[in-house]
Write a protein that holds these residues in place. Structure first.
Motif, PDB file in Angstrom:
ATOM      1  N   ASP A   7       0.939  -1.285  -0.071  1.00  0.00           N
ATOM      2  CA  ASP A   7      -0.113   0.002  -0.011  1.00  0.00           C
ATOM      3  C   ASP A   7       0.889   1.330   0.147  1.00  0.00           C
ATOM      4  O   ASP A   7       1.752   1.333   0.912  1.00  0.00           O
ATOM      5  N   SER A   8       0.792   1.925  -1.011  1.00  0.00           N
ATOM      6  CA  SER A   8       1.601   3.203  -1.149  1.00  0.00           C
ATOM      7  C   SER A   8       1.141   4.245  -0.128  1.00  0.00           C
ATOM      8  O   SER A   8      -0.120   4.291   0.026  1.00  0.00           O
ATOM      9  N   PRO A 108      10.162   2.469   1.462  1.00  0.00           N
ATOM     10  CA  PRO A 108       8.977   2.796   1.068  1.00  0.00           C
ATOM     11  C   PRO A 108       8.820   4.149   0.202  1.00  0.00           C
ATOM     12  O   PRO A 108       7.854   4.464  -0.669  1.00  0.00           O
ATOM     13  N   GLN A 109       9.762   4.994   0.221  1.00  0.00           N
ATOM     14  CA  GLN A 109       9.739   6.224  -0.514  1.00  0.00           C
ATOM     15  C   GLN A 109      10.097   5.970  -2.051  1.00  0.00           C
ATOM     16  O   GLN A 109       9.945   6.883  -2.695  1.00  0.00           O
ATOM     17  N   ALA A 328      16.847   2.200 -11.618  1.00  0.00           N
ATOM     18  CA  ALA A 328      15.431   2.442 -11.847  1.00  0.00           C
ATOM     19  C   ALA A 328      14.699   3.423 -10.719  1.00  0.00           C
ATOM     20  O   ALA A 328      13.890   4.107 -10.931  1.00  0.00           O
ATOM     21  N   VAL A 329      15.544   3.385  -9.748  1.00  0.00           N
ATOM     22  CA  VAL A 329      15.101   4.190  -8.355  1.00  0.00           C
ATOM     23  C   VAL A 329      16.158   5.248  -7.965  1.00  0.00           C
ATOM     24  O   VAL A 329      15.902   5.900  -7.062  1.00  0.00           O
ATOM     25  N   THR A 334      17.665   9.570  -4.134  1.00  0.00           N
ATOM     26  CA  THR A 334      18.449  10.782  -3.783  1.00  0.00           C
ATOM     27  C   THR A 334      17.621  12.048  -3.358  1.00  0.00           C
ATOM     28  O   THR A 334      18.314  12.901  -2.939  1.00  0.00           O
ATOM     29  N   MET A 335      16.486  11.904  -3.633  1.00  0.00           N
ATOM     30  CA  MET A 335      15.422  13.387  -3.259  1.00  0.00           C
ATOM     31  C   MET A 335      15.458  13.869  -2.179  1.00  0.00           C
ATOM     32  O   MET A 335      15.856  14.836  -1.533  1.00  0.00           O
ATOM     33  N   PRO A 336      15.290  12.754  -0.962  1.00  0.00           N
ATOM     34  CA  PRO A 336      15.483  13.218   0.411  1.00  0.00           C
ATOM     35  C   PRO A 336      16.846  13.860   0.812  1.00  0.00           C
ATOM     36  O   PRO A 336      16.840  14.875   1.507  1.00  0.00           O
TER      37      PRO A 336
END
Length: 347
Positions: A7-8, A108-109, A328-329, A334-336
């Motif tokens: 569950d996202s 999960p992010q 793929a991710v 790296t966004m946080p």
């Protein structure tokens, strides 16, 4: 039937279904709340399809193929996309799905975005795994060339195995590239702009795989031609050795034939030392002929070849390579870190 659900945080769900003994009715009952196209679900259970995409408006059916484990073989992954869920259906274990699911459970992010972006990440993992076939071929190609130039008896078995493995992958790569091309240009509301960008990146990977496989087929043909040339050269070397051997024996046979005639007045026939003179002359002629051929460079030892034949191992190393999820991710992981760095700079 084994089912696992994620569950996202954005409110959508990923349902992964591994088919074991489940029938169509049980699967339709499990997925009834998603209102998927029944015929597409039935095809996912009962048929084996090449990569394709079907847009039903409220849902979308996409078929990918991934690389199996241990041997070069592909398996089908049926994806059903809605605005609130992504359903993946496959028979047996899927290395790509297992790796992606494990990474999302740990982080999960990584499920940031909608279900269409998750499907794009899955396509990325699957395509990168197919790319390992090309990497394995590149590592093996120099060895194949060396065997071809040496006319190794085992080369034909190796080429057959490699060509079979490449054909297995190539059979699904081209239609899968077309599927990714359709998805990156799709105007369906189920695919967001971010999803299209991701599919565009995956299309580049699939295009590289397809182009590389075509180039690999050409390289195998050139390797086979090099092997035939080396084999013909070795056959010529053997023929040359036999010809030189016959050329050395010809004058000796002539002398032996001359003194073998049944005439009583042949020279030195009644002498006790006659055979010694004739034998010495024959030995001198043989040594002189051999020395002349060696000096001219006409006598060379043929290159040896390993005896026996073995079964070609093909490109099985690619199927045992680890699944790459990092590519793929990468952007999401790296966004946080970027946000933390920007917050520190503001302070």
């Amino acid at each position: 039937m084994k089912t696992r659900t994620f569950d996202s945080p954005q409110g959508w769900t990923w349902i992964d279904v591994e088919l074991i003994t489940a029938g169509v009715d049980e699967l339709l009952e499990t997925l009834a709340h998603l209102h998927l196209d029944p015929l597409s679900v039935r095809d996912a259970v009962e048929d084996i399809d090449l990569p394709k995409v079907d847009d039903f408006g409220a849902s979308m059916s996409v078929v990918f193929h991934g690389l199996g484990e241990a041997t070069i073989a592909t398996y089908e992954i049926d994806c059903f996309l809605t605005d609130a869920a992504l359903v993946t259906i496959h028979r047996g274990r899927s290395p790509a799905l297992d790796a992606l699911y494990a990474e999302i459970e740990r982080h999960p992010q990584l499920a940031h975005g909608g279900p269409d972006e998750l499907m794009a990440r899955l396509a990325d993992v699957v395509s990168r795994r197919l790319l390992t076939v090309l990497d394995t071929f590149d590592n093996r190609y120099e060895d194949l060339i060396d065997k071809a130039l040496n006319a190794d008896d085992n080369l034909l078995a190796e080429l057959t195995a490699v060509r079979r493995d490449l054909a297995t992958v190539r059979r699904i790569v081209h239609p899968q590239r077309e599927v990714l091309d359709q998805l990156r240009a799709s105007e369906s509301p189920l695919i967001s702009d971010a999803g299209r960008r991701r599919f565009h990146d995956v299309f580049d990977i699939a295009n590289r795989v397809a182009t590389g496989l075509d180039a690999a087929r050409t390289s195998l043909a050139e390797t086979l031609e090099a092997y035939r040339g080396a084999e013909a050269r070795q056959a010529t070397d053997v023929t040359k050795v036999l010809t030189i051997y016959a050329a050395i024996m010809l004058p000796l046979s002539l002398i032996a034939g001359f003194f073998g005639m049944n005439f009583v007045n042949l020279p030195w026939l009644t002498r006790d030392w006659g055979w010694i003179v004739v034998t010495a002359v024959m030995g001198f002629i043989a040594v002189l002929s051999l020395g002349i051929f060696v000096a001219l460079g006409w006598i060379e030892r043929p290159s040896g070849r390993e005896a026996g034949r073995t079964l070609g191992r093909g490109l099985a190393e690619a199927a045992r390579a680890p699944v790459q999820v990092f590519g793929a991710v990468y952007e999401i992981t790296t966004m946080p870190v970027r946000r933390d760095a920007e917050a520190d700079s503001d302070r």
